[in-house]
Design an enzyme around this catalytic site. Structure first.
Site, mmCIF file in Angstrom:
data_model
loop_
_atom_site.group_PDB
_atom_site.id
_atom_site.type_symbol
_atom_site.label_atom_id
_atom_site.label_comp_id
_atom_site.label_asym_id
_atom_site.label_seq_id
_atom_site.Cartn_x
_atom_site.Cartn_y
_atom_site.Cartn_z
ATOM 1 N N ASP A 177 0.920 -1.133 -0.005
ATOM 2 C CA ASP A 177 -0.378 0.018 0.012
ATOM 3 C C ASP A 177 1.065 0.870 -0.330
ATOM 4 O O ASP A 177 2.435 1.512 0.783
ATOM 5 C CB ASP A 177 -1.075 -0.526 1.340
ATOM 6 C CG ASP A 177 -2.146 1.131 1.211
ATOM 7 O OD1 ASP A 177 -3.254 0.724 0.617
ATOM 8 O OD2 ASP A 177 -2.095 1.002 2.165
ATOM 9 N N GLU A 195 2.168 -0.090 -4.623
ATOM 10 C CA GLU A 195 0.732 0.639 -5.123
ATOM 11 C C GLU A 195 2.118 2.657 -5.263
ATOM 12 O O GLU A 195 2.469 3.023 -3.655
ATOM 13 C CB GLU A 195 -0.264 0.914 -4.299
ATOM 14 C CG GLU A 195 -1.407 1.934 -4.530
ATOM 15 C CD GLU A 195 -1.586 2.583 -3.492
ATOM 16 O OE1 GLU A 195 -3.009 2.452 -3.939
ATOM 17 O OE2 GLU A 195 -1.661 2.105 -2.393
ATOM 18 N N HIS A 221 -10.713 -2.167 -5.421
ATOM 19 C CA HIS A 221 -11.761 -0.863 -3.805
ATOM 20 C C HIS A 221 -11.640 0.216 -3.879
ATOM 21 O O HIS A 221 -12.368 0.853 -2.295
ATOM 22 C CB HIS A 221 -10.657 -1.844 -3.405
ATOM 23 C CG HIS A 221 -9.571 -1.479 -2.383
ATOM 24 N ND1 HIS A 221 -8.199 -1.167 -3.580
ATOM 25 C CD2 HIS A 221 -8.485 -0.538 -1.497
ATOM 26 C CE1 HIS A 221 -7.718 -1.261 -2.398
ATOM 27 N NE2 HIS A 221 -6.969 -0.840 -1.511
#
Length: 558
Positions: free
Chosen positions: A199, A254, A327
């Site tokens: 992340d 990411e 998401h």
């Protein structure tokens, strides 16, 4: 180009809260995922990327972690996790966990200790600063709007949080913290997981001195000082040496705000950092000057330019990850296709477009059913912290028009992707016997997995065929990409080339019938139709084809 299993894989992202509820509490859980593994096996996927299931107070749906080596009560137990992993491996599937280490929860024991005193050993695990004359240390803005700093009354200093104030940023300058993170990663890999999706990993290095953004605004963005920072490659190379290189695993980072030049470093072919990264340039094509919520129509010419840049700039230098929704992003068939008149056709077309590019494709749960965006009537029905913060800032505090803001949420809100999976046409779409944590999309009676599995022409079986083709044809994985018909306003067409084979892909991105004319510079002696989303005869003459609304075809040319 070196062959790797993660280049040849297809990844399926599970957002556990919305996938399948096994115990009737309205929240998806690990046992629910285990119960649906045969469905995913039938689809043909190789890797499951599991969004966070760690212990968390759930301020940002699990992306605020309070214990990296425990499972959130709502999702089950570590025994459930071990069972899921064993059942996946028994079906020859791999598990990629979400790794969230730019920040932790403010309820993590490190932060609880950190805020006790200025000489606590954990103090330096986070980024604390005294304010300037009662003001924040700088003018950076949080991704969730407002200041990126929170004042702590007890300690009389501010801590940095690039996301929610319950997500304090970790201080990667601290070698002891880094070692703790590497030990935790090793613990999970020794348990048997097969990779990490990292992340916002390119935010872990902040500019020295944490300077203010130059705009002079009270809250200015500041991204140039915390994205792709000065030591980020040093940290990732250290992580690779200490952990990643010791396992046959998969990594994807990411990386908001990363350029192709950055990506070639993060995802370099030498393998000194990560396998690939997630980029967002193509996800910002419908953002106006005011950012994400300033919605403007997107243009196919811009999509061609962005995707072609990433395909060509990384050719031979790094590896692409391919996705059109996740998401955090709205449903692709609503955003880039036509979810009303041509839902099935456009869902298949978008899948063809994506899966035939070079890179590792990611399917977001429900995408294989052609699930769509949702329009809840009231703001109270939305759960997402980003939506709630934005609505408060714009409507309640800023007097912007309620309806205009709601329209932006309908297009771009993260809850579009988070409505529960539509398994069948029973109450709550078969997701739960209880009250779902987020309302189910009202179209579940028409769009669901039960119907998809009964219909051989469904979006599900189209994905199954795309995945099968990828496993059979090296050209789909390893062929080089070239854009053709660049000026054509309705059609996105490209070729892939490997040795003496060519793959020809044509996609009509509109509801208008448009003629495809094959450029003369593409010679071939034979053509084989590999996949198409309309009934079509395999004709030998492919030099001129009328493509129907949202029609796509892929041919193998020899």
């Amino acid at each position: 180009m070196e062959k790797k299993w993660w280049k040849e894989s297809v990844v399926y992202q599970i957002y556990p809260r919305s996938f399948m509820d096994s115990n009737g509490d309205g929240i998806g859980d690990i046992k629910g995922i285990t119960s649906k593994l045969d469905y995913l096996k039938e689809l043909g996927i190789d890797v499951i990327w599991l969004s966070p299931v760690y212990q968390s107070p759930n301020d940002d749906n699990g992306y605020d972690i309070s214990d990296y080596q425990n499972i959130m009560d709502e999702f089950g137990t570590m025994e459930d996790m071990d069972e899921l992993l064993a059942e996946m491996h028994a079906r020859n599937m791999k598990l990629m966990m979400d790794l969230v280490v730019n920040h932790s929860s403010d309820e993590h024991k490190w932060f609880v200790e950190s805020r006790k005193s200025k000489d606590n050993p954990y103090r330096d695990y986070y980024i604390w600063r005294p304010g300037k004359d009662g003001e924040e240390p700088n003018n950076w803005t949080s991704f969730f709007s407002g200041s990126a700093w929170q004042y702590d009354e007890e300690i009389e200093e501010y801590f940095l949080h690039l996301f929610s104030k319950k997500q304090p940023d970790l201080n990667w300058e601290n070698p002891t913290l880094r070692k703790e993170i590497y030990d935790m990663m090793t613990w999970w890999l020794d348990k048997g997981i097969d990779g990490f999706r990292m992340d916002v990993i390119n935010l872990i290095s902040k500019a020295e001195g944490l300077p203010s953004a130059p705009g002079g605004e009270k809250y200015d963005w500041g991204g140039e000082f915390f994205m792709n920072g000065p030591r980020v490659h040093e940290y990732l190379q250290e992580m690779n040496r200490e952990v990643l290189s010791k396992y046959d695993m998969m990594t994807v980072g990411e990386c908001p705000g990363a350029s192709t030049k950055d990506a070639a470093k993060y995802a370099n072919e030498e393998g000194t950092e990560l396998n690939m990264i997630f980029t967002f340039e193509h996800m910002d094509l419908d953002s106006g000057p005011g950012g994400k919520w300033d919605v403007k129509p997107w243009k196919l010419a811009d999509l061609k330019a962005v995707m072609t840049k990433w395909q060509k700039d990384l050719e031979g230098k790094g590896w692409n990850s391919l996705y059109l929704n996740n998401h955090d992003q709205p449903r692709m068939v609503s955003r880039l296709g036509n979810d009303q008149d041509y839902r099935v056709e456009s869902a298949k077309m978008l899948a063809t477009f994506l899966h035939m590019l070079q890179g590792t494709p990611y399917i977001y749960q429900g995408e294989e059913l052609g699930m769509t965006n949702v329009q809840f009537e009231s703001i109270e029905e939305y759960n997402d912290i980003e939506i709630q913060n934005m609505y408060r800032e714009k409507v309640i505090e800023g007097n912007e028009d309620h309806q205009k803001v709601m329209e932006a949420i309908y297009v771009k809100g993260r809850d579009n992707a988070r409505t529960p999976i539509q398994w069948d046409d029973s109450e709550n779409a078969g997701f739960t016997t209880g009250t779902p944590w987020l309302k189910v999309n009202q179209n579940y009676k028409e769009i669901n997995a039960k119907y998809a599995l009964e219909d051989k022409e469904s979006v599900f079986y189209y994905y199954q065929k795309l995945i099968k083709l990828r496993k059979e044809l090296d050209i789909i994985v390893y062929g080089t990409y070239d854009l053709i018909l660049e000026e054509e306003e309705n059609i996105y067409a490209y070729t892939r080339t490997l040795a003496d084979e060519k793959l020809l892909v044509m996609c009509n991105f509109t509801a208008v019938e448009t003629k495809f004319n094959l450029p003369e510079h593409i010679p071939f002696t034979s053509s084989e139709l590999l996949i198409n989303n309309y009934d079509v005869q395999n004709c030998s003459d492919i030099s001129s084809i009328k493509l129907r609304p949202y029609e796509s075809r892929a041919y193998l040319l020899k």
